[in-house]
Design an enzyme around this catalytic site. Sequence first.
Site, mmCIF file in Angstrom:
data_model
loop_
_atom_site.group_PDB
_atom_site.id
_atom_site.type_symbol
_atom_site.label_atom_id
_atom_site.label_comp_id
_atom_site.label_asym_id
_atom_site.label_seq_id
_atom_site.Cartn_x
_atom_site.Cartn_y
_atom_site.Cartn_z
ATOM 1 N N HIS A 45 0.836 -1.197 0.000
ATOM 2 C CA HIS A 45 0.000 0.000 0.000
ATOM 3 C C HIS A 45 0.872 1.248 0.000
ATOM 4 O O HIS A 45 2.061 1.179 0.287
ATOM 5 C CB HIS A 45 -0.908 0.012 1.241
ATOM 6 C CG HIS A 45 -0.135 0.080 2.516
ATOM 7 N ND1 HIS A 45 0.364 -1.042 3.145
ATOM 8 C CD2 HIS A 45 0.259 1.131 3.264
ATOM 9 C CE1 HIS A 45 1.021 -0.687 4.224
ATOM 10 N NE2 HIS A 45 0.984 0.645 4.326
ATOM 11 N N HIS A 136 5.381 5.743 -1.860
ATOM 12 C CA HIS A 136 6.164 4.544 -2.153
ATOM 13 C C HIS A 136 5.464 3.323 -1.575
ATOM 14 O O HIS A 136 4.578 3.444 -0.731
ATOM 15 C CB HIS A 136 7.573 4.655 -1.561
ATOM 16 C CG HIS A 136 7.583 4.561 -0.072
ATOM 17 N ND1 HIS A 136 7.256 5.643 0.746
ATOM 18 C CD2 HIS A 136 7.837 3.522 0.755
ATOM 19 C CE1 HIS A 136 7.326 5.254 2.003
ATOM 20 N NE2 HIS A 136 7.672 3.978 2.038
#
Length: 193
Positions: A45, A136
């Site tokens: 995620h 990220h």
Amino acid sequence: MRLFVAVYPPPESVGHLGAQVARLRVGAAAAAGTNVRLADPAHLHVTLAFLGDVEAARLVEVESALGLAAEGFRDGRNALPRFSLGGGGRFGHCRSTVLWVGLRGEVEALHVLAGLVRSRLAQARLPCDDRPFRPHLTVARPGDRMDLADIEADQADLDDYQGPEWPATELLLIRSHFDSRRSRYDRLAAWPL
């Protein structure tokens, strides 16, 4: 409750990235039994905000703040922002080294969403980390169990990586649980984007 707010890529993008990670040195090290702690594909995620420990009694306030942030993000948008996983990097050093993959595409929209989320949490006087937002996905935590040259080579390979494009469709509130063996994430609420 330990909470964070996130956007999840679809399974197709996660699978594509997983095939790439398997070809990296960190993937080979994991296959050989080295404890490089590859990220669980089900948990990949992009964290927009980390709240940390929040009292259960404040969950309604958290959900209200996030609902307002999602609503504010939707206002005036004609289409969902689109991204692809690509580019690589690392955080930390020695035992705390983390290898990650970045995002490409309409990344500025993700910065706007993260700003709205953090602003609404702050307005409600809810906890939220104040670290700069850097979109990220963590792919591995090799720490010092791999040579730095191998980690840098994997980072360079991720720099050249480009995954399939996908739309961010929902904002998620996640509760994390940690024990000595693994982490577990529970989806508590979601809002359409």
